[in-house]
Design an enzyme around this catalytic site. Structure first.
Site, PDB file in Angstrom:
ATOM      1  N   ASP A  95     -11.390   5.623  -0.253  1.00  0.00           N
ATOM      2  CA  ASP A  95     -10.027   5.982   0.128  1.00  0.00           C
ATOM      3  C   ASP A  95      -9.913   7.501   0.132  1.00  0.00           C
ATOM      4  OD1 ASP A  95      -7.181   6.467   0.147  1.00  0.00           O
ATOM      5  OD2 ASP A  95      -6.887   4.415  -0.552  1.00  0.00           O
TER       6      ASP A  95
ATOM      7  N   GLY B  91      -1.805   4.962  -3.445  1.00  0.00           N
ATOM      8  CA  GLY B  91      -0.536   4.750  -4.126  1.00  0.00           C
ATOM      9  C   GLY B  91      -0.528   3.544  -5.041  1.00  0.00           C
ATOM     10  N   THR B  92      -1.027   2.399  -4.562  1.00  0.00           N
ATOM     11  CA  THR B  92      -1.023   1.210  -5.404  1.00  0.00           C
ATOM     12  C   THR B  92      -1.978   1.368  -6.579  1.00  0.00           C
ATOM     13  OG1 THR B  92      -2.537   0.213  -3.786  1.00  0.00           O
ATOM     14  CG2 THR B  92      -0.227  -0.434  -3.662  1.00  0.00           C
TER      15      THR B  92
ATOM     16  N   SER C 145       0.852  -1.189   0.000  1.00  0.00           N
ATOM     17  CA  SER C 145       0.000   0.000   0.000  1.00  0.00           C
ATOM     18  C   SER C 145       0.886   1.236   0.000  1.00  0.00           C
ATOM     19  CB  SER C 145      -0.912   0.023   1.234  1.00  0.00           C
ATOM     20  OG  SER C 145      -1.496   1.309   1.394  1.00  0.00           O
ATOM     21  N   GLY C 146       0.606   2.158  -0.917  1.00  0.00           N
ATOM     22  CA  GLY C 146       1.385   3.381  -0.992  1.00  0.00           C
ATOM     23  C   GLY C 146       1.170   4.299   0.183  1.00  0.00           C
ATOM     24  N   SER C 147      -0.092   4.575   0.524  1.00  0.00           N
ATOM     25  CA  SER C 147      -0.363   5.496   1.630  1.00  0.00           C
ATOM     26  C   SER C 147       0.154   4.931   2.944  1.00  0.00           C
ATOM     27  CB  SER C 147      -1.861   5.796   1.719  1.00  0.00           C
ATOM     28  OG  SER C 147      -2.601   4.636   2.007  1.00  0.00           O
TER      29      SER C 147
END
Length: 351
Positions: free
Chosen positions: A263, A268-269, A91-93
């Site tokens: 979200d 990010g993903t 996960s980006g965040s």
């Protein structure tokens, strides 16, 4: 005060998406990789995820991360990502929240103006470059796992919507992506209820009609998350998306009451999956920035740094950049007589 458990956390968010980080109170978590540690936690300690994310300690939009020792000697730290219905491989965040917490709390040393480190995620190693000034992490940029498109322009039948054209791509999670305008959906944050309803119907249909598995780890399957995308509306951006995370099982008999949450960040993903689709379509070359806006107007900046392959699929290596902020610390406790040791969900918020 009687306690059967106390978990220490740092509360953070990345461009609006809350990502709680557990810094203490976890049991020993065995495994020869962070992916194996994630599997063990899912099978043996899922009560921690439920306690952290459900009421009264959590809420539908919250994500949580467990800091764990890395197994790969090249990594500086490891972490397990926990969301309302799954343990995402990447996960980006959450990566941005974890890096911000690791450096700003001193768990790992901060070096100004640039700190470089490697994190072990369930999806693999992620290289990070954190820009720092006056003790603050002002940007987290990381080299994500390779992203790739599995299906382009596929047509699926969706309850209540009819035939819908979708893409399915991996950006650290498997996403089903669809353009919002043909569905009659606007991507404003105030339209979250309709975005979630449509997104969950599409996700359910895609999971049945277009099931996918990662060619290098077939235990990672999907699609598990939806990205409704649209054209840019703010200067300096190249697109925007609304990503829906499930908070409970989808009931096809009651699609208007779908269980999901929007979200708060651009995700990010999802940004990486979207870049993989655009590159496969010939619309995004290597080396060009892709600034993606979320429902709050905050942005993540992605870039394709090289091409590669993952199994049979042409793939990209993306980088992603954004910022995180710490907004609190907490000790979350459990009284042994508490009737809700794993928390609870209520239909007014949780679908």
């Amino acid at each position: 005060m009687r306690l059967s458990r106390m978990i220490t956390t740092v509360e953070a968010h990345a461009e609006g998406e809350p990502g709680r980080v557990i810094t203490g109170g976890l049991p020993p978590i065995p495994g020869n990789s962070v992916f194996e540690k994630m599997q063990w936690m899912q099978a043996n300690a899922d009560d921690i995820r439920l306690m952290m994310l459900r009421e009264p300690r959590g809420h539908p939009a919250l994500c949580c991360n467990a800091l764990v020792p890395p197994c790969d000697p090249r990594a500086d730290a490891g972490f397990i990502i926990m969301e309302q219905t799954e343990y995402p491989p990447m996960s980006g965040s959450n990566t941005i929240c974890v890096v911000t917490v690791l450096l700003e709390t001193g768990i790992l040393p901060m070096h100004e103006p640039l700190t470089e480190l490697t994190l072990e995620t369930p999806a693999g190693l992620v290289g990070v470059r954190a820009t720092c000034r006056d003790g603050k992490v002002t940007q987290v940029a990381f080299r994500n796992v390779p992203a790739f498109a599995v299906h382009l322009g596929a047509r699926i039948e969706v309850a209540g919507l009819g035939t819908v054209t979708v893409d399915v791509a991996w950006g650290g999670m498997f996403f089903v992506l669809s353009e919002a305008a043909p569905l009659g959906v606007t991507l404003d944050a105030a339209n979250g209820t309709e975005i979630v309803r449509v997104s969950e119907a599409i996700r359910h249909a895609a999971a049945e009609q277009l099931p996918v598995a990662h060619p290098e780890n077939p235990e990672i399957t999907g699609p598990t998350i939806t990205d409704l995308w649209g054209p840019p509306v703010a200067p300096g951006t190249h697109g925007r998306g609304a990503i829906t995370l499930s908070t409970g099982p989808f009931d096809p008999a009651r699609p208007v009451r779908a269980s999901g949450i929007l979200d708060r960040s651009p995700c990010g993903t999802a940004t990486c999956a979207r870049m993989a689709v655009l590159h496969a379509q010939g619309a995004l070359p290597v080396g060009q920035d892709f600034v993606n806006a979320g429902p709050l107007g905050t942005t993540f900046t992605g870039r394709i740094v090289e091409e590669t392959r993952v199994g049979p699929y042409p793939a990209i290596v993306p980088t992603l950049a954004g910022q995180g902020w710490i907004h609190g610390t907490a000790n979350w406790t459990l009284d042994p007589s508490d009737p809700f040791p794993a928390g609870y969900t209520v239909g007014d918020m949780w679908g």
